[in-house]
Write a protein that holds these residues in place. Sequence first.
Motif, mmCIF file in Angstrom:
data_model
loop_
_atom_site.group_PDB
_atom_site.id
_atom_site.type_symbol
_atom_site.label_atom_id
_atom_site.label_comp_id
_atom_site.label_asym_id
_atom_site.label_seq_id
_atom_site.Cartn_x
_atom_site.Cartn_y
_atom_site.Cartn_z
ATOM 1 N N THR A 170 0.830 -1.197 0.000
ATOM 2 C CA THR A 170 0.000 0.000 0.000
ATOM 3 C C THR A 170 0.866 1.248 0.000
ATOM 4 O OG1 THR A 170 -0.124 -0.019 2.413
ATOM 5 C CG2 THR A 170 -1.871 -1.170 1.210
ATOM 6 N N GLY A 171 0.329 2.297 -0.532
ATOM 7 C CA GLY A 171 1.052 3.561 -0.605
ATOM 8 C C GLY A 171 0.437 4.427 -1.687
ATOM 9 N N TYR A 172 1.265 5.176 -2.355
ATOM 10 C CA TYR A 172 0.806 6.089 -3.410
ATOM 11 C C TYR A 172 1.295 5.531 -4.736
ATOM 12 C CZ TYR A 172 -0.109 8.991 0.607
ATOM 13 O OH TYR A 172 -0.579 9.451 1.820
ATOM 14 N N THR A 173 0.342 5.071 -5.553
ATOM 15 C CA THR A 173 0.667 4.287 -6.742
ATOM 16 C C THR A 173 0.391 5.071 -8.017
ATOM 17 O OG1 THR A 173 0.173 2.214 -5.589
ATOM 18 C CG2 THR A 173 0.168 2.159 -7.989
ATOM 19 N N LEU A 174 1.347 5.020 -8.936
ATOM 20 C CA LEU A 174 1.171 5.555 -10.274
ATOM 21 C C LEU A 174 1.438 4.452 -11.288
ATOM 22 C CD1 LEU A 174 2.981 9.033 -10.134
ATOM 23 C CD2 LEU A 174 0.524 8.581 -9.995
ATOM 24 N N LYS A 175 0.628 4.415 -12.313
ATOM 25 C CA LYS A 175 0.891 3.519 -13.426
ATOM 26 C C LYS A 175 2.033 4.090 -14.265
ATOM 27 C CE LYS A 175 -2.505 0.455 -12.984
ATOM 28 N NZ LYS A 175 -2.300 -1.009 -12.916
ATOM 29 N N TYR A 176 2.856 3.222 -14.816
ATOM 30 C CA TYR A 176 3.888 3.690 -15.725
ATOM 31 C C TYR A 176 3.656 3.119 -17.116
ATOM 32 C CZ TYR A 176 6.376 -0.852 -15.173
ATOM 33 O OH TYR A 176 6.728 -2.171 -15.164
ATOM 34 N N GLY A 286 11.077 7.406 1.266
ATOM 35 C CA GLY A 286 10.155 6.285 1.364
ATOM 36 C C GLY A 286 10.596 5.117 0.516
ATOM 37 N N ALA A 287 10.011 3.948 0.786
ATOM 38 C CA ALA A 287 10.289 2.756 -0.014
ATOM 39 C C ALA A 287 9.538 2.844 -1.335
ATOM 40 C CB ALA A 287 9.885 1.504 0.755
ATOM 41 N N VAL A 288 10.042 2.127 -2.331
ATOM 42 C CA VAL A 288 9.420 2.113 -3.653
ATOM 43 C C VAL A 288 9.205 0.672 -4.087
ATOM 44 C CG1 VAL A 288 9.820 2.576 -6.106
ATOM 45 C CG2 VAL A 288 10.257 4.360 -4.417
ATOM 46 N N VAL A 289 8.014 0.403 -4.609
ATOM 47 C CA VAL A 289 7.675 -0.922 -5.123
ATOM 48 C C VAL A 289 7.461 -0.817 -6.629
ATOM 49 C CG1 VAL A 289 6.014 -2.820 -5.086
ATOM 50 C CG2 VAL A 289 6.601 -1.615 -2.957
ATOM 51 N N THR A 298 4.856 2.174 -6.747
ATOM 52 C CA THR A 298 4.214 2.614 -5.520
ATOM 53 C C THR A 298 5.241 3.224 -4.578
ATOM 54 O OG1 THR A 298 2.508 0.897 -5.687
ATOM 55 C CG2 THR A 298 2.861 1.880 -3.505
ATOM 56 N N PHE A 299 4.918 4.405 -4.068
ATOM 57 C CA PHE A 299 5.774 5.092 -3.104
ATOM 58 C C PHE A 299 5.170 4.937 -1.723
ATOM 59 C CE2 PHE A 299 6.763 9.105 -0.774
ATOM 60 C CZ PHE A 299 8.134 8.887 -0.611
ATOM 61 N N GLU A 300 5.991 4.431 -0.755
ATOM 62 C CA GLU A 300 5.527 4.207 0.604
ATOM 63 C C GLU A 300 6.352 5.074 1.556
ATOM 64 O OE1 GLU A 300 5.970 0.033 1.269
ATOM 65 O OE2 GLU A 300 4.403 -0.534 -0.169
ATOM 66 N N PRO A 301 5.846 6.272 1.929
ATOM 67 C CA PRO A 301 6.638 7.181 2.779
ATOM 68 C C PRO A 301 6.993 6.535 4.115
ATOM 69 C CG PRO A 301 4.353 7.925 2.572
ATOM 70 C CD PRO A 301 4.527 6.825 1.591
ATOM 71 N N TYR A 302 8.230 6.752 4.539
ATOM 72 C CA TYR A 302 8.695 6.132 5.781
ATOM 73 C C TYR A 302 7.939 6.651 7.004
ATOM 74 C CZ TYR A 302 12.688 4.345 3.119
ATOM 75 O OH TYR A 302 13.483 3.706 2.209
ATOM 76 N N ASP A 303 7.549 7.923 6.994
ATOM 77 C CA ASP A 303 6.896 8.477 8.188
ATOM 78 C C ASP A 303 5.381 8.333 8.142
ATOM 79 O OD1 ASP A 303 6.187 10.321 6.296
ATOM 80 O OD2 ASP A 303 7.268 12.003 7.201
#
Length: 391
Positions: A170-176, A286-289, A298-303
């Motif tokens: 889960t996080g903030y997802t963008l299609k590429y 943040g982590a990236v998937v 997907t960007f998953e902010p650490y905080d």
Amino acid sequence: MKKNIFFFAVLMLLLSGGASAQMHRYNTNFSVAPQKLSDTIHIEFSDNQIYLPVGIMGRTYRFCLDTGSSQGMLYAGSNVPVYKTLGSVISHDANNTADTIDAVQLPPMAIGRREITGYVASVVKAPRGKVPYDGIIGFDIFNKGLACKIDTRKKIMILTDIKGQMDAETGYTLKYKLKWFAPFVNVSPFMRHVDETLFDTGARQLYVMNHTSFLEHSYKSKQVSAQVEGRATGNMYEGTNGAEKNSEVVFLHLDRLKYGEFSFNDVHTITTQGSSRLGAQMLGYGAVVINPRRKSITFEPYDGTDSISVNNRQFGIAFYDKDGQPAIGLIWHKTEGYRNGMRQGDVVLRINGKTISSYDDFVNYKFRDGEKYTFIMHDQRGFNKEITITR
């Protein structure tokens, strides 16, 4: 507002605009084994670059993970062994400058518990100065179907081909979408504006914007122009095949850069002739998937928040190779260097009494933040001048 005294003209890693031609000239269909494996690999994250340990013929090499490159890369003179040469092709760098390069196949190599056989790399000109890695792994490893999660706080990358393993992230997802076999996402640098941007972990900066794209946005909205800090004309970047053409560079102070619903606030950046790029600095927040099955990042902010204040330094001065000597290719009038007398075209002769006899001497000079440096410069009128500034 923070200012950066120097922004050196650095090598922009190859954006393989020629990759489609290469795909038709030789076989890039490397194999990965074993299958149905989830593997955790320890990585380094240094100076906004991701480094992987890669085993080849009993030795471990340090490879940079560069999602902005469509395939692997070696620099001429690299110590990485080559299995065979595949031929020459025309390729374009980040400045769209064309050159003929060689393509090679590497021996079988190990990334974690996986063995990759038949991996292909382009061989490009070595950058000026010392390179802290041996080779480059491109986005082709993900186009092969491998998904990953990169966590720079834990210093790990989870690499998997198990179907669905990354789907629950889960996080903030963008299609590429793939262009030249590299991933492009749509970010928003201005309200109601979208910018097609290369997700490029080979670039250190958080974000730089294509100049033509900026002009299009600026024409449509006054709020875009309100975020311009200044303009200058000169040479900002050097690509693998040469420096970009003399052009306008716009200095921007973005209120926010939106990655989906996540906001990077208070971002200083510039325009460039190459593609807009979202760089590896993002992984410090943040982590990236990367999920190739869903073609998503997907960007998953650490905080765990939905925004962060970046407040990074603005770029100020770029140097380039002028007939073998370091010269100022571009300078912003708000920098300390400009106020103290540095001008575009000035050539560096000495720094703190040390003679700078070549561009390589300059690139390898050890600068330290917060220290004062006295430059002897030779200007375009033929006079020498002494200028002291703080790094």
